[in-house]
Design a protein around this motif. Structure first.
Motif, PDB file in Angstrom:
ATOM      1  N   ASN A  32       0.857  -1.184   0.000  1.00 42.82           N
ATOM      2  CA  ASN A  32       0.000   0.000   0.000  1.00 42.82           C
ATOM      3  C   ASN A  32       0.898   1.241   0.000  1.00 42.82           C
ATOM      4  N   THR A  33       0.798   2.044   1.011  1.00 47.45           N
ATOM      5  CA  THR A  33       1.589   3.263   1.056  1.00 47.45           C
ATOM      6  C   THR A  33       3.064   2.957   1.304  1.00 47.45           C
ATOM      7  N   THR A  52       0.953   6.658  -2.257  1.00 48.07           N
ATOM      8  CA  THR A  52       0.045   5.511  -2.241  1.00 48.07           C
ATOM      9  C   THR A  52       0.296   4.616  -3.451  1.00 48.07           C
ATOM     10  N   SER A  53      -0.323   3.463  -3.457  1.00 51.13           N
ATOM     11  CA  SER A  53      -0.172   2.559  -4.594  1.00 51.13           C
ATOM     12  C   SER A  53      -0.725   3.172  -5.868  1.00 51.13           C
ATOM     13  N   ARG A  56      -0.740   8.812  -5.350  1.00 47.02           N
ATOM     14  CA  ARG A  56      -1.008  10.059  -4.632  1.00 47.02           C
ATOM     15  C   ARG A  56       0.121  10.312  -3.643  1.00 47.02           C
TER      16      ARG A  56
END
Length: 120
Positions: A32-33, A52-53, A56
């Motif tokens: 994920n992040t 993020t993935s 972002r």
């Protein structure tokens, strides 16, 4: 087992640039992040930048416009391009990632850190 390994730290003069890289390996299902933290002498560890993935990003105010975080989801890597470095950027930089491993559990993994020293 999952590992995060950082590279790219070193000594640079004020105004210079460095690029940090972090590679995640092991029994990874998904990430994920991913983020970079830093800890300067005598200070608490702080979040520098995260991604993020989906791509972002967010940055601590002190590095906005100077640092850029990026990731390669296929390679499980995250980079931090640091430009216009300042004396106050001196710190140990740590890679962090929220990873789902083969057990199905999510866990935040940390690298061992890489030293960035800004000095004239």
């Amino acid at each position: 087992q999952v590992q995060l390994v950082e590279s790219g730290g070193g000594l640079v003069q004020p105004g210079g640039s460095l690029r940090l890289s972090c590679a995640a390996s092991g029994r990874i299902v998904s990430i994920n992040t991913m983020a970079w933290y830093r800890q300067a002498p005598g200070k608490e560890r702080e979040l520098v930048a995260a991604i993020t993935s989906g791509g972002r990003t967010n940055y601590v105010d002190s590095v906005k416009g100077r640092f850029t975080i990026s990731r390669d989801n296929a390679k499980n890597t995250v980079d931090l391009q640091m430009n216009m470095l300042r004396l106050e950027d001196t710190a140990v930089y740590y890679c962090n990632a929220d990873i789902r491993d083969s057990s199905g559990s999510n866990f935040r993994y940390w690298g061992k850190g890489t030293l960035v020293t800004i000095s004239s």
